[in-house]
Design a protein around this motif. Structure first.
Motif, PDB file in Angstrom:
ATOM      1  N   TYR A   9      65.089  26.189  46.073  1.00 45.11           N
ATOM      2  CA  TYR A   9      64.938  24.737  46.040  1.00 45.11           C
ATOM      3  C   TYR A   9      64.054  24.365  44.852  1.00 45.11           C
ATOM      4  CZ  TYR A   9      66.821  24.974  50.767  1.00 45.11           C
ATOM      5  OH  TYR A   9      67.619  25.218  51.851  1.00 45.11           O
ATOM      6  N   TRP A  10      64.109  23.087  44.439  1.00 46.91           N
ATOM      7  CA  TRP A  10      63.365  22.714  43.235  1.00 46.91           C
ATOM      8  C   TRP A  10      62.920  21.254  43.282  1.00 46.91           C
ATOM      9  CZ3 TRP A  10      65.078  19.358  39.142  1.00 46.91           C
ATOM     10  CH2 TRP A  10      66.330  18.774  39.384  1.00 46.91           C
ATOM     11  N   SER A  11      61.946  20.975  42.424  1.00 41.14           N
ATOM     12  CA  SER A  11      61.525  19.597  42.146  1.00 41.14           C
ATOM     13  C   SER A  11      61.253  19.507  40.649  1.00 41.14           C
ATOM     14  CB  SER A  11      60.266  19.223  42.934  1.00 41.14           C
ATOM     15  OG  SER A  11      59.134  19.943  42.459  1.00 41.14           O
ATOM     16  N   GLY A  12      61.432  18.330  40.112  1.00 38.58           N
ATOM     17  CA  GLY A  12      61.248  18.144  38.676  1.00 38.58           C
ATOM     18  C   GLY A  12      61.732  16.783  38.249  1.00 38.58           C
TER      19      GLY A  12
ATOM     20  N   ALA B 180      65.171  15.783  39.575  1.00 40.54           N
ATOM     21  CA  ALA B 180      65.438  16.055  40.988  1.00 40.54           C
ATOM     22  C   ALA B 180      65.957  14.787  41.671  1.00 40.54           C
ATOM     23  CB  ALA B 180      64.184  16.561  41.690  1.00 40.54           C
ATOM     24  N   PRO B 181      67.053  14.892  42.427  1.00 31.85           N
ATOM     25  CA  PRO B 181      67.603  13.689  43.068  1.00 31.85           C
ATOM     26  C   PRO B 181      66.676  13.072  44.100  1.00 31.85           C
ATOM     27  CG  PRO B 181      68.727  15.674  43.842  1.00 31.85           C
ATOM     28  CD  PRO B 181      67.868  16.086  42.683  1.00 31.85           C
ATOM     29  N   ARG B 182      65.797  13.909  44.716  1.00 31.63           N
ATOM     30  CA  ARG B 182      64.886  13.393  45.729  1.00 31.63           C
ATOM     31  C   ARG B 182      63.494  13.965  45.523  1.00 31.63           C
ATOM     32  NH1 ARG B 182      68.620  14.906  50.862  1.00 31.63           N
ATOM     33  NH2 ARG B 182      68.479  16.895  49.777  1.00 31.63           N
ATOM     34  N   SER B 183      62.495  13.135  45.744  1.00 31.93           N
ATOM     35  CA  SER B 183      61.110  13.574  45.576  1.00 31.93           C
ATOM     36  C   SER B 183      60.438  13.899  46.902  1.00 31.93           C
ATOM     37  CB  SER B 183      60.301  12.487  44.859  1.00 31.93           C
ATOM     38  OG  SER B 183      60.290  11.281  45.616  1.00 31.93           O
ATOM     39  N   ASP B 184      61.047  13.485  48.021  1.00 28.50           N
ATOM     40  CA  ASP B 184      60.425  13.691  49.323  1.00 28.50           C
ATOM     41  C   ASP B 184      61.291  14.513  50.274  1.00 28.50           C
ATOM     42  OD1 ASP B 184      62.390  11.800  49.534  1.00 28.50           O
ATOM     43  OD2 ASP B 184      61.282  10.486  50.893  1.00 28.50           O
TER      44      ASP B 184
ATOM     45  N   CYS C 184      61.076  26.818  44.571  1.00 29.18           N
ATOM     46  CA  CYS C 184      60.615  27.395  45.826  1.00 29.18           C
ATOM     47  C   CYS C 184      61.719  28.303  46.355  1.00 29.18           C
ATOM     48  CB  CYS C 184      60.298  26.302  46.841  1.00 29.18           C
ATOM     49  SG  CYS C 184      59.562  26.932  48.374  1.00 29.18           S
ATOM     50  N   PHE C 185      61.376  29.560  46.589  1.00 26.41           N
ATOM     51  CA  PHE C 185      62.356  30.565  46.974  1.00 26.41           C
ATOM     52  C   PHE C 185      62.351  30.763  48.494  1.00 26.41           C
ATOM     53  CE2 PHE C 185      61.166  31.314  42.622  1.00 26.41           C
ATOM     54  CZ  PHE C 185      62.358  31.637  41.997  1.00 26.41           C
ATOM     55  N   GLY C 186      63.526  30.578  49.093  1.00 28.36           N
ATOM     56  CA  GLY C 186      63.701  30.875  50.506  1.00 28.36           C
ATOM     57  C   GLY C 186      63.256  29.813  51.482  1.00 28.36           C
ATOM     58  N   GLU C 187      62.555  28.780  51.025  1.00 32.52           N
ATOM     59  CA  GLU C 187      62.066  27.730  51.910  1.00 32.52           C
ATOM     60  C   GLU C 187      62.386  26.369  51.313  1.00 32.52           C
ATOM     61  OE1 GLU C 187      58.053  28.926  53.902  1.00 32.52           O
ATOM     62  OE2 GLU C 187      57.998  29.697  51.842  1.00 32.52           O
ATOM     63  N   GLU C 188      62.697  25.411  52.172  1.00 30.73           N
ATOM     64  CA  GLU C 188      63.058  24.082  51.703  1.00 30.73           C
ATOM     65  C   GLU C 188      61.887  23.421  50.973  1.00 30.73           C
ATOM     66  OE1 GLU C 188      64.464  21.896  55.059  1.00 30.73           O
ATOM     67  OE2 GLU C 188      66.482  22.758  54.905  1.00 30.73           O
ATOM     68  N   TYR C 189      62.239  22.737  49.869  1.00 34.26           N
ATOM     69  CA  TYR C 189      61.201  22.100  49.049  1.00 34.26           C
ATOM     70  C   TYR C 189      61.855  20.992  48.219  1.00 34.26           C
ATOM     71  CZ  TYR C 189      57.150  21.635  45.997  1.00 34.26           C
ATOM     72  OH  TYR C 189      56.062  21.145  45.320  1.00 34.26           O
ATOM     73  N   PRO C 190      61.168  19.862  48.054  1.00 38.25           N
ATOM     74  CA  PRO C 190      59.899  19.452  48.662  1.00 38.25           C
ATOM     75  C   PRO C 190      60.025  19.279  50.174  1.00 38.25           C
ATOM     76  CG  PRO C 190      60.446  18.078  46.755  1.00 38.25           C
ATOM     77  CD  PRO C 190      61.676  18.856  47.101  1.00 38.25           C
ATOM     78  N   ASP C 191      58.939  19.556  50.822  1.00 42.89           N
ATOM     79  CA  ASP C 191      58.872  19.459  52.287  1.00 42.89           C
ATOM     80  C   ASP C 191      57.634  18.649  52.647  1.00 42.89           C
ATOM     81  OD1 ASP C 191      58.711  19.762  55.002  1.00 42.89           O
ATOM     82  OD2 ASP C 191      59.054  21.922  54.997  1.00 42.89           O
ATOM     83  N   PRO C 192      57.805  17.394  53.071  1.00 42.07           N
ATOM     84  CA  PRO C 192      56.641  16.549  53.368  1.00 42.07           C
ATOM     85  C   PRO C 192      55.791  17.071  54.515  1.00 42.07           C
ATOM     86  CG  PRO C 192      58.679  15.517  54.146  1.00 42.07           C
ATOM     87  CD  PRO C 192      59.084  16.708  53.334  1.00 42.07           C
TER      88      PRO C 192
END
Length: 405
Positions: free
Chosen positions: A300-303, A306-310, A351-359
């Motif tokens: 998973y990624w953020s940047g 990224a289509p979603r920030s939350d 983020c490897f193996g876990e959902e992210y971003p994760d509020p």
């Protein structure tokens, strides 16, 4: 053409032009010093990969970067490879004033540089190392310009909003940024007031940091223009066939024992690493930062893009994603310099193996993360800060009413 042939690019392209098998690839002049190369964007409605990407694909096959029937078609990468090869080769020089990029069948024109060193037609006033910052042209008098920059815009994926914009200005791959040394800018121009006019986005280095459960375990500055593999183990042989000889830097995950972790976390991390054997490949190109996931483990990624920030943003396997767009970054930097927006974002998190971003779970609790920073963005922001400080100092030193306030 058989892969492994020893022809240089100049010889190879002349053979293709003379063959007449590629529609739109032809000589521009009777002297055969310039040629047209079709340049239709993949986002156009009438784009046909078989015809419009034929030449780009042929070059990829010729260079051993694509194996017909075995590798997935990637017309955008094929086009990027040929474009970069043309730009780097001393045998060719683009002739921007002859380009026709906003017509039904768009094309670019390149000059074949003669052995005597003649660089371009006499009507061309641009230098080979110029780079583009994408802004709209103003009606400024050309005599007042300090310098012009040119930049190509490539889009790997176009959203509905982007497609609407591309309809009007999609094929304008050469846009201009005009810098005026002494006169105030005319209305509508949007310059970047760097102290130095030399701006070139050719720095493909990255700062890559690996983070285990909130603790930094490795930080590397990549050097290879082909990017960096982040993975467990070695790069599979098959990838060399996709990307040619593997010159991408390899960044293996350190052992979980390198950081103090609870036993349950260390065991979970070891289980996760088993699914990251093929890893991800991340690289910087003139038009942005890209990534391709090869591993079985989810990423998973953020940047900036990224289509979603939350909510989680997942990277699909065997698919190229654009994480940062150079055009957007430069536009946001211009807005920031003019006081019309915040500093542009450029940091990318994986983020490897876990959902992210994760509020619900802070990133410091995630097992394995990577932070990627393109150094060209850092360099531009540093130049911005210097320019900003210089401007403030000049205003303080020259404003006659400063002492009376």
């Amino acid at each position: 053409m058989e892969t492994g042939s020893k022809m240089h690019m100049k010889e190879w392209l002349i053979v293709q032009i003379e063959s007449g098998i590629y529609e739109g690839l032809c000589w521009e002049d009777e002297e055969k010093t310039m040629f047209r190369i079709p340049w239709k964007h993949a986002a156009k409605k009438d784009y046909k990969q078989t015809a419009d990407a034929a030449l780009f694909k042929a070059w990829a096959v010729y260079k051993g970067k694509h194996r017909e029937g075995r590798d997935k078609a990637d017309p955008t990468m094929w086009k990027t490879r040929l474009r970069c090869a043309l730009n780097k080769s001393p045998d060719f020089q683009e002739v921007p004033e002859r380009n026709q990029l906003d017509i039904t069948e768009p094309y670019k024109v390149y000059l074949i540089v003669q052995d005597g060193g003649q660089a371009k037609p006499t009507e061309s006033h641009q230098t080979k190392d110029q780079v583009t910052i994408p802004v709209k042209r103003s009606s400024m008098n050309p005599g007042s310009l300090e310098k012009q920059f040119h930049c190509e815009k490539e889009s790997f994926q176009a959203s509905k909003e982007e497609r609407k914009l591309l309809t009007d200005d999609l094929m304008r791959e050469h846009l201009y940024c005009e810098l005026n040394e002494n006169k105030p800018q005319s209305q509508g121009s949007t310059p970047i007031p760097f102290l130095s006019p030399t701006l070139t986005i050719t720095d493909f280095r990255m700062q890559v940091s690996l983070i285990y459960h909130g603790q930094k375990v490795m930080q590397v500055f990549t050097k290879s223009p082909d990017g960096c593999f982040i993975l467990q183990g070695c790069v599979p042989v098959g990838n060399e066939q996709i990307y040619g000889p593997c010159t991408a830097q390899q960044l293996p995950f350190p052992s979980p024992s390198s950081v103090p972790l609870p036993l349950c976390k260390a065991e979970a991390m070891n289980r996760l690493l088993c699914h990251l054997e093929r890893g991800v490949l991340i690289w910087v190109a003139p038009d942005g930062v890209f990534i391709k996931r090869f591993c079985q483990g989810r990423v998973y990624w953020s940047g900036p893009l990224a289509p979603r920030s939350d909510k989680p943003n997942k990277l699909e396997r065997e698919k190229t994603f654009k994480l940062l767009d150079s055009t957007t970054f430069l536009n946001e930097l211009q807005s920031c310099l003019q006081g019309r927006g915040p500093s542009p974002s450029y940091e990318i998190e994986l983020c490897f193996g876990e959902e992210y971003p994760d509020p619900n779970i802070p990133k410091a609790k995630k097992l394995i993360m990577a932070q990627v920073v393109p150094l060209f963005a850092v360099d531009l922001l540093q130049k911005f800060k210097v320019s900003e400080m210089e401007e403030k100092w000049t205003n303080l030193s020259t404003d006659p009413g400063e002492e009376e306030m």
